[in-house]
Design an enzyme around this catalytic site. Structure first.
Site, PDB file in Angstrom:
ATOM      1  N   ARG A  91       1.321  -1.042   0.184  1.00 52.06           N
ATOM      2  CA  ARG A  91      -0.134  -0.056  -0.128  1.00 52.06           C
ATOM      3  C   ARG A  91       0.648   1.184  -0.439  1.00 52.06           C
ATOM      4  NH1 ARG A  91      -3.203  -0.222   4.827  1.00 52.06           N
ATOM      5  NH2 ARG A  91      -4.365  -1.715   3.652  1.00 52.06           N
ATOM      6  N   ARG A 160      -1.709   7.010   9.552  1.00 45.82           N
ATOM      7  CA  ARG A 160      -1.483   5.961   8.064  1.00 45.82           C
ATOM      8  C   ARG A 160      -1.885   7.608   6.949  1.00 45.82           C
ATOM      9  NH1 ARG A 160      -3.757   1.352   8.483  1.00 45.82           N
ATOM     10  NH2 ARG A 160      -2.800   0.297  10.037  1.00 45.82           N
ATOM     11  N   LYS A 224      -3.043   2.003  15.288  1.00 48.91           N
ATOM     12  CA  LYS A 224      -3.383   2.777  13.290  1.00 48.91           C
ATOM     13  C   LYS A 224      -3.816   4.083  13.659  1.00 48.91           C
ATOM     14  CE  LYS A 224      -7.387   0.201  12.078  1.00 48.91           C
ATOM     15  NZ  LYS A 224      -7.593  -0.169  10.731  1.00 48.91           N
ATOM     16  N   LYS A 226      -5.738   7.470  11.623  1.00 45.18           N
ATOM     17  CA  LYS A 226      -5.897   8.173  10.955  1.00 45.18           C
ATOM     18  C   LYS A 226      -6.675  10.284  10.740  1.00 45.18           C
ATOM     19  CE  LYS A 226      -7.733   3.622   9.549  1.00 45.18           C
ATOM     20  NZ  LYS A 226      -8.586   2.867   8.456  1.00 45.18           N
ATOM     21  N   CYS A 442     -14.621  -3.812   0.249  1.00 46.64           N
ATOM     22  CA  CYS A 442     -13.202  -4.530   0.784  1.00 46.64           C
ATOM     23  C   CYS A 442     -13.153  -5.008  -0.219  1.00 46.64           C
ATOM     24  CB  CYS A 442     -12.843  -4.447   2.008  1.00 46.64           C
ATOM     25  SG  CYS A 442     -13.750  -6.182   3.058  1.00 46.64           S
ATOM     26  N   CYS A 448      -7.249 -11.185   1.700  1.00 52.82           N
ATOM     27  CA  CYS A 448      -7.335 -10.709   2.791  1.00 52.82           C
ATOM     28  C   CYS A 448      -7.425 -11.683   3.964  1.00 52.82           C
ATOM     29  CB  CYS A 448      -8.730  -9.696   3.337  1.00 52.82           C
ATOM     30  SG  CYS A 448      -8.275  -9.122   4.770  1.00 52.82           S
ATOM     31  N   CYS A 487     -15.290  -8.670   6.971  1.00 56.90           N
ATOM     32  CA  CYS A 487     -15.275  -8.519   8.267  1.00 56.90           C
ATOM     33  C   CYS A 487     -15.319  -7.651   8.986  1.00 56.90           C
ATOM     34  CB  CYS A 487     -13.361  -9.759   8.559  1.00 56.90           C
ATOM     35  SG  CYS A 487     -12.854  -7.662   8.684  1.00 56.90           S
ATOM     36  N   CYS A 491     -13.244  -1.951   6.685  1.00 56.98           N
ATOM     37  CA  CYS A 491     -12.534  -1.283   6.278  1.00 56.98           C
ATOM     38  C   CYS A 491     -13.129  -0.333   5.083  1.00 56.98           C
ATOM     39  CB  CYS A 491     -11.661  -1.961   5.567  1.00 56.98           C
ATOM     40  SG  CYS A 491     -10.187  -2.916   6.496  1.00 56.98           S
TER      41      CYS A 491
END
Length: 577
Positions: A91, A160, A224, A226, A442, A448, A487, A491
């Protein structure tokens, strides 16, 4: 302002305020990783496996890379007593989502040479490569570097990539916001040289001063983090789903500053009510020249107070939810040495992209193209490669997984339109339905490792079925926000959609209803573990009611709440109730 601060002894001590034995395994690994180096260099050249060790996989994320495997092949390879078909996701860090045509051509070439022949545009305005083998990782990263892009901090427990509103029609405001988003991203990057040594062959100089992370510390952030910049009336970046958000307040043509929101996040775990999505809270206003210092202070609070023992409780949304918004605001003001100004009024009306041609204030043109679930492949990939070869402006990735061919000189529009026609980039004569254009998924299966159900591969056919039902009730031209993930991690930001899905198992999903049209409200669980037939049978009578009972210009999520089909979710803690 852009210099890293000197950290106090108290701040430094919080890096390891718990003994290593009390920290989560990931925290202990970070503390002893030699600033994200670990044994990655050795793992990459180990010849007996296509994968790398578990510890190195955790560190690899800080370099923008995930180890995956092709789950479509798992059972067959297991029967053959072979290891999984390991491959890697890379990414990129692309703050604000802007990419030059020359960079697009390099990324296109890398995708066809080392990856699976596609480019994936993400919900965070960047690119992902899928299907890269271990032997090709280093060459891929070096190719990205030659395009003057990197993948530093695109994953991992750091800040991120920073989002910025796309704003094709507001050229001056976008330019100011983009520069701030880019500077914020650069300022908050990890300072370790591990990335440059491992991937770009930089030599570590013996006897050089001891390495240090002046802001992030040796254990980096608890999870993370954001950040996004939004510009009303468009909430195309879903500002309330971020740890930190800046909402532009304009006075005429001038950027006066930003309202500040903190504490958003989507991730959760099924059957665990202690985890939940949460929308960010509005706490104040700052001037443009205060943005970077404020962002740094917010990050430092999460560095010092985020949970480093229980990883699923480590996002800043839980830090704020546990301690309170007033506590957080007070701590932020203490670190800034001043009181925050009161928020300014603003209004959001949508979080979708304006498709088609738009003229900016400077007379340049912008073309927003629909990219279904962000996957650029086949004929579309060929067409965009042809456009990149002649384009005189830039490309702008949106947080809705679409693409803006931006800053086109008016004289160049005929050449661009000729290529659109040649490669069929407009799709059919009517274009995709509103439901399809406003949907996101996603990646999920087959790559994944967290996916419990299909998402990107399944959503297009599911939307086709729903489109038929909506058309039957005259709702084909009514915009509805629908999002799906494989899931609970969220995302594709499903928990703020008017219709949201999260995968529970093969062919089964949780159905969530009642989110806000412009991302201002969480939705609520309506069906659990349901298959397609059950979901369609549930939604059909609701669509029928919406067609006959909705108010003028009333959005679907608002309707569901007004007529009592779902109760509004007023806070993250109420989400699982």
């Amino acid at each position: 302002m852009d210099d890293q601060p000197t950290r106090s002894p108290e701040d430094r001590s919080r890096d390891l305020s718990q003994p290593l034995s009390a920290l989560s395994p990931t925290e202990s690994l970070k503390a002893t990783s030699d600033y994200l180096r670990g044994t990655l260099a050795e793992s990459l050249i180990e010849p007996l496996s296509g994968g790398i060790s578990a510890d190195d996989q955790s560190l690899l994320k800080f370099h923008g890379i995930y180890q995956e495997d092709d789950r479509d092949l798992r059972d067959e390879r297991r029967r053959q007593k072979l290891e999984p078909a390991y491959e890697f996701l890379v990414r990129l860090r692309l703050p604000g989502g802007i990419c030059r045509p020359s960079q697009w051509l390099v990324l296109d070439d890398l995708a066809r040479t080392y990856a699976n022949g596609t480019l994936r545009l993400t919900t965070r305005q960047t690119f992902q490569f899928h299907g890269i083998l271990k032997k090709d990782l280093k060459r891929t990263i070096q190719g990205i570097d030659q395009a003057l892009i990197d993948s530093i901090g695109a994953c991992g427990d750091v800040v991120r990539g920073v989002l910025c509103a796309s704003l094709p029609e507001r050229s001056r405001l976008h330019a100011e916001m983009y520069e701030l988003a880019k500077r914020t991203s650069e300022h908050l990057l990890p300072k370790t040289r591990a990335y440059h040594e491992i991937w770009l062959n930089e030599t570590r100089v013996a006897g050089s001063p001891a390495e240090e992370e002046p802001l992030l510390g040796r254990t980096y952030l608890p999870r993370k983090f954001k950040i996004a910049f939004a510009a009303p009336p468009s909430n195309d970046v879903d500002i309330y789903t971020h740890d930190l958000g800046f909402i532009a307040i304009a006075e005429g043509d001038r950027l006066a500053g930003f309202d500040i929101v903190v504490g958003g996040g989507m991730g959760r775990a099924d059957n665990d009510p202690s985890t939940f999505p949460r929308l960010a809270d509005l706490i104040g206003f700052c001037r443009p020249d205060e943005v970077i210092a404020l962002a740094e202070a917010v990050v430092s609070i999460q560095r010092d107070y985020g949970d480093r023992v229980t990883r699923k409780h480590a996002r800043m949304k839980y830090t704020i939810d546990d301690r309170g918004v007033d506590w957080f605001k007070g701590e932020l003001e203490r670190r800034l040495g001043r009181t925050l100004e009161a928020p300014r009024p603003f209004v959001f009306t949508a979080n979708t992209d304006p498709f088609g041609w738009t003229e900016g204030e400077d007379g340049r043109l912008h073309l927003t193209l629909f990219i279904e679930n962000g996957r650029v492949k086949g004929r579309m990939m060929e067409g965009l490669r042809a456009i990149a070869a002649i384009h005189q402006g830039d490309f702008r990735l949106t947080a809705n997984q679409n693409l803006i061919v931006a800053n086109i000189p008016a004289a160049e529009r005929p050449r661009i339109e000729a290529l659109l026609a040649e490669y069929g980039l407009y799709g059919n004569d009517d274009g995709p339905s509103l439901l399809r254009r406003n949907a996101m998924a996603c990646v999920a299966l087959p790559t994944c490792s967290l996916a419990m159900a299909e998402s990107e591969r399944y959503l297009p056919e599911f939307i086709t079925r729903l489109d038929g039902i909506l058309a039957e009730y005259g709702l084909g031209e009514v915009p509805i926000i629908l999002r799906m993930t494989g899931c609970p991690n969220g995302c594709a930001r499903p928990y703020v959609a008017e219709i949201g899905f999260s995968g529970r198992g093969p062919g089964t999903y949780n159905l969530y209803l009642g989110g806000g049209f412009h991302g201002q409200r969480l939705n609520r669980l309506f069906l659990e573990n349901a298959d397609e037939e059950t979901i369609v049978a549930t939604l059909t009578p609701i669509f029928r009611r919406f067609a006959t009972e909705r108010g003028a210009a009333e959005h679907f999520g608002d309707f569901l709440i007004r007529v009592g089909i779902v109760e509004p979710v007023t806070s993250g803690r109420c989400f699982a109730r």
